[in-house]
Design a protein around this motif. Sequence first.
Motif, PDB file in Angstrom:
ATOM      1  N   ASP A  87       3.952  87.692-108.351  1.00  0.00           N
ATOM      2  CA  ASP A  87       3.102  88.055-109.490  1.00  0.00           C
ATOM      3  C   ASP A  87       3.857  88.912-110.503  1.00  0.00           C
ATOM      4  O   ASP A  87       3.720  88.727-111.713  1.00  0.00           O
ATOM      5  N   LYS A  91       4.581  87.750-114.381  1.00  0.00           N
ATOM      6  CA  LYS A  91       4.156  88.512-115.560  1.00  0.00           C
ATOM      7  C   LYS A  91       5.318  88.721-116.518  1.00  0.00           C
ATOM      8  O   LYS A  91       5.171  88.588-117.743  1.00  0.00           O
ATOM      9  N   GLU A  96       1.908  81.623-115.318  1.00  0.00           N
ATOM     10  CA  GLU A  96       0.730  81.774-114.471  1.00  0.00           C
ATOM     11  C   GLU A  96       1.046  81.226-113.088  1.00  0.00           C
ATOM     12  O   GLU A  96       1.552  80.102-112.952  1.00  0.00           O
TER      13      GLU A  96
END
Length: 579
Positions: A87, A91, A96
């Motif tokens: 994640d 970012k 995504e």
Amino acid sequence: MAGRIPDAFLDELLARTDIVELIAARVPLKRAGREYTACCPFHNERSPSFTVSPTKQFYHCFGCGAHGTALRFLMEYDRLEFLDAVDELAKRAGLEVPREARAQDRDRGEFDAMLGTTAAAAAFFQHQLALSDRARRYLDRRGVDAEVRARYAIGYAPEGWDALREALGGDPQRLQLLERVGLLSRNDKGRVYDKFRDRVIFPIHDRRGRPIAFGGRVLEKDDGPKYLNSPETPLFHKGRELYGLWQVRQAHAKIAQLVVVEGYMDVVALAQYGVTTAVATLGTATTGDHAELLFRNAGDVVFCFDGDRAGRGAAWKALEAVLPRMRDGRQAFFLFLPDGEDPDSIVRKEGAGGFEQRLKAATPLSEFLFAELSREINLGTLDGKARLAERARPLLAQIPDGAFGDLMKQRLGEITGLAVAAPAPQQPAAAAPRRAPAAPAPRRSLVRSAIALLLHRPALAGEVEPPYPFAGLRQPGVPLLVELLHLARERPGISTGALLEHFQGRPEEAPLQKLAVQELPGDEKLLRLEFADALAQLDRQTVQQRIDELHARVREVGLSGIDEDEKRELRELQRHRGR
């Protein structure tokens, strides 16, 4: 986590991540040719042995062996779980994260629910400490002030059988979570009750500071076992965790030395007196995972034990765990306390200064090893020296290659009088004669060369079409080469670092890592030609292997004993070989 996030996404994520920029934000890097160097952030060292390669997209430490991609760096340095690291990189890259394998999503949800349960339990125990005069008086008697209590999140489990159960187990699902994380026990009749009762509670934190388990100490001497620990759970494996390590890392940006003690109160008492580098094993002997975790955080480790027979036995188990991990730059010491003393009592009598002096006088691993092996051996006799050598050699063989291993073998030779292989002493540079041209290094095997080229240039796999004729060649490494070719073709654009990550935890990881950090001379065109030539030679060896098999069959049954298909195959192979 395999199958949860597509490999193609991970490859794209790593390709979009500038590993140099990521690491440089946490570790000061200096350019050194095509790579970057620094002192390793995973162990204590004085000269840089940590390298980051922007082309291969991985980091490697020649001192402690730490290595991996940007993902593994975040997991090791920032202490993130795999999905959290994904994640974080996503970012940064503006991507995504796709979600697959819903069963694993559910598993992650259950894992988070268990973490939430242990966090709630830790808060409950801390609140109960504030309500219990008796528990606070116990900690006052032990000299543990409010600041140290807060730092280690010390709490209290109240008397009674179901205080925690009543507070947090409001429905069947919560009760099940409390049981899964080891906070409830069940008797033979099926009755469920609080595991910790009327005990001072010491939460055990993971590398991200989350409570994952607990230790409890009785307030009165005769009230059950002195210490009670959480059982093994999906969150907690006692052979992989160290009590107090999270607090040490919060107190020190760089840890020079870690002190390993046996009990929670030893860690807390030392911290109270200003010795803030102590950790404890969790009711178990030192394991290999413990040793690796210790050395990842500090270059020097001191094991502190009682001086009795049990303490020396525990120290020997620690030595056995540490020995295979004694790479150059790492040091281990053993501190044995006087009879009837522990770190808690010693630091109260002598203060931090006295305890630090004892640490400085700790016995180096080398002295402890030879002293223990020499017990009840008469080194004045040839038989005694032979027995020492017999005991020591299997242990010394576990030490990784390097100066420490060489010196340990040299020391064994000094004690026993047996000759040992040691590196020849180097002459001073000023007096060194002009060196003759060095003899060429032994050539790598064709398979090893092909693997090395493919590791450094994964795109080469796109120039070879399956099926691969050499796949049936009976030589070490051929199955690995075929696997690498398939992997690189299935995942176009994969980097060297991502290829290595695929083999994490497998026996092939270490040799592949060694090949990956080597430099391959030659430009792109030359390397492509070398790769094609290596595969062509392997194909020819495969043809010869089949010819030899058919010739062996002819010798066994005669030419008339083989069928027409085999005769035709032999003629074609010989004709093919003659081209």
